[in-house]
Design a protein around this motif. Structure first.
Motif, short mmCIF file in Angstrom:
data_model
loop_
_atom_site.label_atom_id
_atom_site.label_comp_id
_atom_site.label_asym_id
_atom_site.label_seq_id
_atom_site.Cartn_x
_atom_site.Cartn_y
_atom_site.Cartn_z
N SER B 30 0.85 -1.20 0.00
CA SER B 30 0.00 0.00 0.00
C SER B 30 0.88 1.24 0.00
CB SER B 30 -0.90 0.01 1.22
OG SER B 30 -0.12 0.27 2.38
N ARG B 31 0.30 2.30 -0.46
CA ARG B 31 0.98 3.59 -0.50
C ARG B 31 1.50 4.00 0.88
NH1 ARG B 31 -1.00 8.50 -4.23
NH2 ARG B 31 -0.03 10.15 -3.04
N GLU B 32 0.72 3.74 1.88
CA GLU B 32 1.09 4.07 3.26
C GLU B 32 2.33 3.28 3.68
OE1 GLU B 32 -1.85 5.26 6.95
OE2 GLU B 32 -2.17 3.38 5.89
N ASN B 33 2.34 1.98 3.35
CA ASN B 33 3.50 1.13 3.62
C ASN B 33 4.76 1.66 2.95
OD1 ASN B 33 2.49 -0.85 5.23
ND2 ASN B 33 2.75 -2.53 3.76
N VAL B 34 4.63 2.02 1.69
CA VAL B 34 5.78 2.52 0.93
C VAL B 34 6.29 3.80 1.55
CG1 VAL B 34 6.50 3.49 -1.31
CG2 VAL B 34 5.11 1.42 -1.25
N GLU B 35 5.37 4.71 1.89
CA GLU B 35 5.78 5.99 2.47
C GLU B 35 6.42 5.82 3.85
OE1 GLU B 35 2.25 8.42 2.24
OE2 GLU B 35 2.42 8.59 0.06
N ALA B 36 5.97 4.81 4.57
CA ALA B 36 6.54 4.54 5.89
C ALA B 36 7.86 3.78 5.80
CB ALA B 36 5.54 3.76 6.74
N GLY B 37 8.21 3.37 4.56
CA GLY B 37 9.49 2.70 4.35
C GLY B 37 9.50 1.23 4.69
N TYR B 38 8.31 0.61 4.84
CA TYR B 38 8.27 -0.83 5.10
C TYR B 38 8.62 -1.59 3.83
CZ TYR B 38 5.66 0.56 9.26
OH TYR B 38 5.28 1.15 10.43
N PRO B 39 9.60 -2.49 3.90
CA PRO B 39 10.03 -3.16 2.68
C PRO B 39 9.00 -4.15 2.13
CG PRO B 39 11.23 -4.02 4.58
CD PRO B 39 10.39 -2.88 5.08
N PHE B 40 8.25 -4.81 3.01
CA PHE B 40 7.34 -5.84 2.52
C PHE B 40 5.89 -5.38 2.60
CE2 PHE B 40 11.16 -8.19 3.75
CZ PHE B 40 11.45 -8.75 2.52
N GLY B 41 5.11 -5.95 1.78
CA GLY B 41 3.70 -5.60 1.74
C GLY B 41 2.84 -6.75 2.22
N VAL B 42 1.66 -6.86 1.66
CA VAL B 42 0.75 -7.92 2.07
C VAL B 42 0.99 -9.21 1.32
CG1 VAL B 42 -1.09 -6.46 2.94
CG2 VAL B 42 -0.97 -6.92 0.50
N LEU B 43 1.74 -9.11 0.24
CA LEU B 43 2.00 -10.30 -0.56
C LEU B 43 3.37 -10.14 -1.19
CD1 LEU B 43 -0.40 -12.45 -1.25
CD2 LEU B 43 0.15 -11.79 -3.58
N PHE B 44 4.14 -11.23 -1.18
CA PHE B 44 5.47 -11.16 -1.76
C PHE B 44 5.83 -12.50 -2.38
CE2 PHE B 44 10.04 -11.74 -1.66
CZ PHE B 44 10.47 -10.56 -2.26
N ALA B 45 6.34 -12.45 -3.60
CA ALA B 45 6.82 -13.68 -4.24
C ALA B 45 8.08 -13.33 -5.01
CB ALA B 45 5.77 -14.24 -5.20
N ASP B 46 9.06 -14.23 -5.03
CA ASP B 46 10.29 -13.93 -5.79
C ASP B 46 10.65 -15.02 -6.79
OD1 ASP B 46 11.24 -15.83 -4.09
OD2 ASP B 46 12.77 -14.58 -3.16
N SER B 47 9.64 -15.78 -7.21
CA SER B 47 9.84 -16.73 -8.31
C SER B 47 8.51 -17.05 -8.96
CB SER B 47 10.47 -18.03 -7.81
OG SER B 47 9.51 -18.78 -7.11
N ARG B 48 8.57 -17.50 -10.21
CA ARG B 48 7.33 -17.85 -10.92
C ARG B 48 6.66 -19.03 -10.24
NH1 ARG B 48 8.49 -19.93 -16.46
NH2 ARG B 48 9.12 -17.84 -17.09
#
Lengths: 144, 144, 144
Positions: B30-48
């Motif tokens: 979320s925009r709020e997360n990004v502005e607060a500098g949190y690296p991770f969000g509600v969902l994260f994947a690093d491979s197909r």
């Protein structure tokens, strides 16, 4: 595409049938209808004359008076191009604003089009309007 | 871009991982997360593979059944193009329609993309979905 | 067009006056106002300096703090092109998301623009924002 939306949004409904071929298909249906395999939707016309009649009855009923529409569309997704016949699908969203100022999402869905390109002019051979919601039928008044 | 949206809107989720590179980043935040500098969000994947797993669990949970989505997107704003790597940001709006016919704005925000163009094909190296609302996380079920 | 929307959506309001000519028209009005023939709308500026003042007072009032905007626009419909002056109309939709996460359609309507193209750069000679709803005036805070 854009001018079709403008004709409706600017309440120039009389221009609407002119976007279609003399012999054409215009159909409004819902995703649920399509998935269930029902051939007909909430609205069906197979000639430009029927569209002209539709506009006349809308004007007489005067339903259109108290509301305005606003189309937002995605980029057309070209399915095929063959001999001047283009098949494309385009997502749309229509907002409705009442004279009272109240805004709401009136309809969203996809235009499934067959467009004839001839003599530097494009016209609809077929426009099937597939609405995401099946509730739209009860409210339906104007062209989508 | 359009085909990615179509894969989701047409419930062809199995096609979704194929828009990404084998090694990739897909993140929903979320925009709020990004502005607060949190690296991770509600969902994260690093491979197909993680995306494929995600689709499988969505199918098993069957959450997707009663709702359909409709993406509307702005024109991509190109930030940079370098050696076949395009960085672009694209505004989006996703409408959700329930089987009952009820429509609502499910999510809005911006796609922050890094796209590889190679052999006439485009694939996502990274897609970060920044939602304007931070409420989206609690509802999040399907790919955005 | 896209960068104008980005400047507002990214809360980079200070960039907003730079999209206009020194001597320009910026007007926000409603469809009802236009149809009734009222010359002025809810907001009127005829110089870039007035726009800069507007941004300053918005920053001081701090109204903008708790909300973010998201523009979605249609393709510009070109009315005329003459001697580096383009006249175009573009449908828009603006979503507002409050810090609480609540989303709503803030405004929809059409940009009626006169754009000067010179030295590889485009600037607004005139931007008239015609909102579909006349309710927008009471809520109006930020540039549209």
């Amino acid at each position: 595409m854009e001018d079709y939306a403008r004709a409706i949004d600017l309440d120039q409904l009389e221009r609407w049938p002119g976007f279609f071929d003399e012999k054409c298909i215009y159909k409004v249906t819902s995703r649920e209808n399509v998935e269930a395999g029902y051939p007909f939707g909430v609205l069906f016309a197979d000639s430009r004359g029927m569209l002209t009649d539709r506009v006349r009855s809308l004007r007489e009923a005067n339903i259109y008076e108290g509301q305005v529409y606003r189309h937002l569309m995605g980029r057309p997704f070209i399915m095929s191009m063959d001999n001047g016949l283009v098949q494309a699908e385009t997502s749309f969203l229509i907002l409705r604003t009442m004279r009272t100022g109240e805004m709401s999402t009136f309809a969203a869905g996809v235009y499934q089009d067959r467009v004839r390109i001839a003599d530097g002019r494009a016209s609809f051979v077929e426009r099937v309007v597939v609405c995401d919601s099946s509730r739209v039928d009860t409210l339906l008044a104007l062209p989508l």
